[in-house]
Design a protein around this motif. Structure first.
Motif, PDB file in Angstrom:
ATOM      1  N   GLY A  35     -34.695   1.961   7.378  1.00 20.33           N
ATOM      2  CA  GLY A  35     -34.176   1.362   8.598  1.00 20.33           C
ATOM      3  C   GLY A  35     -33.353   0.105   8.391  1.00 20.33           C
ATOM      4  O   GLY A  35     -32.315  -0.075   9.030  1.00 20.33           O
ATOM      5  N   LEU A  36     -33.796  -0.781   7.509  1.00 24.77           N
ATOM      6  CA  LEU A  36     -33.031  -2.013   7.281  1.00 24.77           C
ATOM      7  C   LEU A  36     -31.668  -1.728   6.686  1.00 24.77           C
ATOM      8  O   LEU A  36     -30.660  -2.317   7.093  1.00 24.77           O
ATOM      9  CB  LEU A  36     -33.814  -2.978   6.384  1.00 24.77           C
ATOM     10  N   GLU A  37     -31.622  -0.799   5.732  1.00 22.65           N
ATOM     11  CA  GLU A  37     -30.335  -0.407   5.151  1.00 22.65           C
ATOM     12  C   GLU A  37     -29.471   0.262   6.219  1.00 22.65           C
ATOM     13  O   GLU A  37     -28.257   0.069   6.263  1.00 22.65           O
ATOM     14  CB  GLU A  37     -30.538   0.522   3.958  1.00 22.65           C
ATOM     15  N   GLY A  38     -30.079   1.025   7.097  1.00 23.61           N
ATOM     16  CA  GLY A  38     -29.342   1.662   8.186  1.00 23.61           C
ATOM     17  C   GLY A  38     -28.692   0.643   9.108  1.00 23.61           C
ATOM     18  O   GLY A  38     -27.544   0.804   9.516  1.00 23.61           O
ATOM     19  N   ILE A  39     -29.436  -0.413   9.436  1.00 23.34           N
ATOM     20  CA  ILE A  39     -28.879  -1.478  10.272  1.00 23.34           C
ATOM     21  C   ILE A  39     -27.685  -2.114   9.570  1.00 23.34           C
ATOM     22  O   ILE A  39     -26.625  -2.310  10.171  1.00 23.34           O
ATOM     23  CB  ILE A  39     -29.964  -2.530  10.600  1.00 23.34           C
ATOM     24  N   ARG A  40     -27.840  -2.417   8.283  1.00 26.21           N
ATOM     25  CA  ARG A  40     -26.735  -3.027   7.520  1.00 26.21           C
ATOM     26  C   ARG A  40     -25.512  -2.110   7.492  1.00 26.21           C
ATOM     27  O   ARG A  40     -24.378  -2.550   7.695  1.00 26.21           O
ATOM     28  CB  ARG A  40     -27.187  -3.337   6.083  1.00 26.21           C
ATOM     29  N   GLN A  41     -25.748  -0.814   7.251  1.00 23.65           N
ATOM     30  CA  GLN A  41     -24.635   0.142   7.196  1.00 23.65           C
ATOM     31  C   GLN A  41     -23.939   0.264   8.550  1.00 23.65           C
ATOM     32  O   GLN A  41     -22.715   0.356   8.624  1.00 23.65           O
ATOM     33  CB  GLN A  41     -25.130   1.520   6.732  1.00 23.65           C
ATOM     34  N   ALA A  42     -24.727   0.275   9.618  1.00 22.64           N
ATOM     35  CA  ALA A  42     -24.141   0.385  10.966  1.00 22.64           C
ATOM     36  C   ALA A  42     -23.265  -0.823  11.269  1.00 22.64           C
ATOM     37  O   ALA A  42     -22.147  -0.682  11.764  1.00 22.64           O
ATOM     38  CB  ALA A  42     -25.244   0.518  12.013  1.00 22.64           C
ATOM     39  N   GLN A  43     -23.765  -2.011  10.947  1.00 24.29           N
ATOM     40  CA  GLN A  43     -23.003  -3.227  11.241  1.00 24.29           C
ATOM     41  C   GLN A  43     -21.772  -3.349  10.351  1.00 24.29           C
ATOM     42  O   GLN A  43     -20.734  -3.842  10.798  1.00 24.29           O
ATOM     43  CB  GLN A  43     -23.912  -4.445  11.101  1.00 24.29           C
ATOM     44  N   ALA A  44     -21.856  -2.886   9.125  1.00 27.20           N
ATOM     45  CA  ALA A  44     -20.732  -2.993   8.194  1.00 27.20           C
ATOM     46  C   ALA A  44     -19.657  -1.939   8.448  1.00 27.20           C
ATOM     47  O   ALA A  44     -18.467  -2.194   8.277  1.00 27.20           O
ATOM     48  CB  ALA A  44     -21.228  -2.876   6.749  1.00 27.20           C
ATOM     49  N   ASN A  45     -20.067  -0.725   8.852  1.00 26.37           N
ATOM     50  CA  ASN A  45     -19.131   0.398   8.952  1.00 26.37           C
ATOM     51  C   ASN A  45     -18.773   0.821  10.366  1.00 26.37           C
ATOM     52  O   ASN A  45     -17.816   1.570  10.558  1.00 26.37           O
ATOM     53  CB  ASN A  45     -19.700   1.608   8.199  1.00 26.37           C
ATOM     54  N   LEU A  46     -19.551   0.403  11.362  1.00 26.79           N
ATOM     55  CA  LEU A  46     -19.328   0.778  12.761  1.00 26.79           C
ATOM     56  C   LEU A  46     -19.014   2.270  12.908  1.00 26.79           C
ATOM     57  O   LEU A  46     -17.917   2.663  13.320  1.00 26.79           O
ATOM     58  CB  LEU A  46     -18.217  -0.073  13.378  1.00 26.79           C
ATOM     59  N   PRO A  47     -19.998   3.122  12.589  1.00 22.29           N
ATOM     60  CA  PRO A  47     -19.769   4.570  12.676  1.00 22.29           C
ATOM     61  C   PRO A  47     -19.547   5.027  14.118  1.00 22.29           C
ATOM     62  O   PRO A  47     -19.849   4.293  15.064  1.00 22.29           O
ATOM     63  CB  PRO A  47     -21.071   5.153  12.111  1.00 22.29           C
ATOM     64  N   ASP A  48     -19.055   6.247  14.259  1.00 24.92           N
ATOM     65  CA  ASP A  48     -18.839   6.825  15.582  1.00 24.92           C
ATOM     66  C   ASP A  48     -20.141   7.311  16.210  1.00 24.92           C
ATOM     67  O   ASP A  48     -20.228   7.459  17.434  1.00 24.92           O
ATOM     68  CB  ASP A  48     -17.857   8.001  15.478  1.00 24.92           C
ATOM     69  N   LEU A  49     -21.156   7.570  15.356  1.00 27.62           N
ATOM     70  CA  LEU A  49     -22.427   8.109  15.834  1.00 27.62           C
ATOM     71  C   LEU A  49     -23.479   7.813  14.776  1.00 27.62           C
ATOM     72  O   LEU A  49     -23.165   7.777  13.580  1.00 27.62           O
ATOM     73  CB  LEU A  49     -22.306   9.620  16.048  1.00 27.62           C
TER      74      LEU A  49
END
Length: 127
Positions: A35-49
């Motif tokens: 989950g923590l890595e997921g949060i970092r990836q979401a904030q860094a990459n701003l995926p579509d979904l």
């Protein structure tokens, strides 16, 4: 334009298999194994979904969802929970946090892709 999906899943087999399915369907896939890595990836990459498991180490899916909703850069990213937990109460917890979809493992490809297409088509599909 190719859509980017962030897949947050701690089970390596499920993560790899789902990522491969998404890739074959033409999506650009970013993965995170907690989950923590997921949060970092979401904030860094701003995926579509975002597709996120519920039960994970570091931070569970509910924590990931809450955290991303509190961030103005990630709050509008469509979110799909995937879990083996099929209790109505679990689904209610997820929906109480915010607008999301909820798939029960094991889900089939059609169910996954129908959900993704519905979310990526815009907010009117959630009504």
């Amino acid at each position: 334009m190719q859509k980017t999906i962030l897949l947050i899943e701690d089970n390596e087999d499920i993560r790899e298999n789902t990522a491969e399915l998404l890739d074959l369907e033409g999506y650009h896939v970013i993965t995170a194994d907690n989950g923590l890595e997921g949060i970092r990836q979401a904030q860094a990459n701003l995926p579509d979904l975002i597709i996120c498991d519920v039960l994970m180490r570091e931070a569970d899916g509910y924590t990931v969802f809450r955290t991303l909703l509190e961030d103005s850069s990630t709050r509008d990213i469509p979110f799909i929970f995937v879990t083996a937990k099929s209790e109505t109460a679990d689904r209610a917890i997820a929906r109480a946090i915010g607008t999301c979809e909820y798939l029960i493992k094991p889900f089939d490809e059609k169910e996954l892709f129908d959900c993704i297409r519905g979310l990526l088509s815009g907010p009117e599909s959630l009504r």
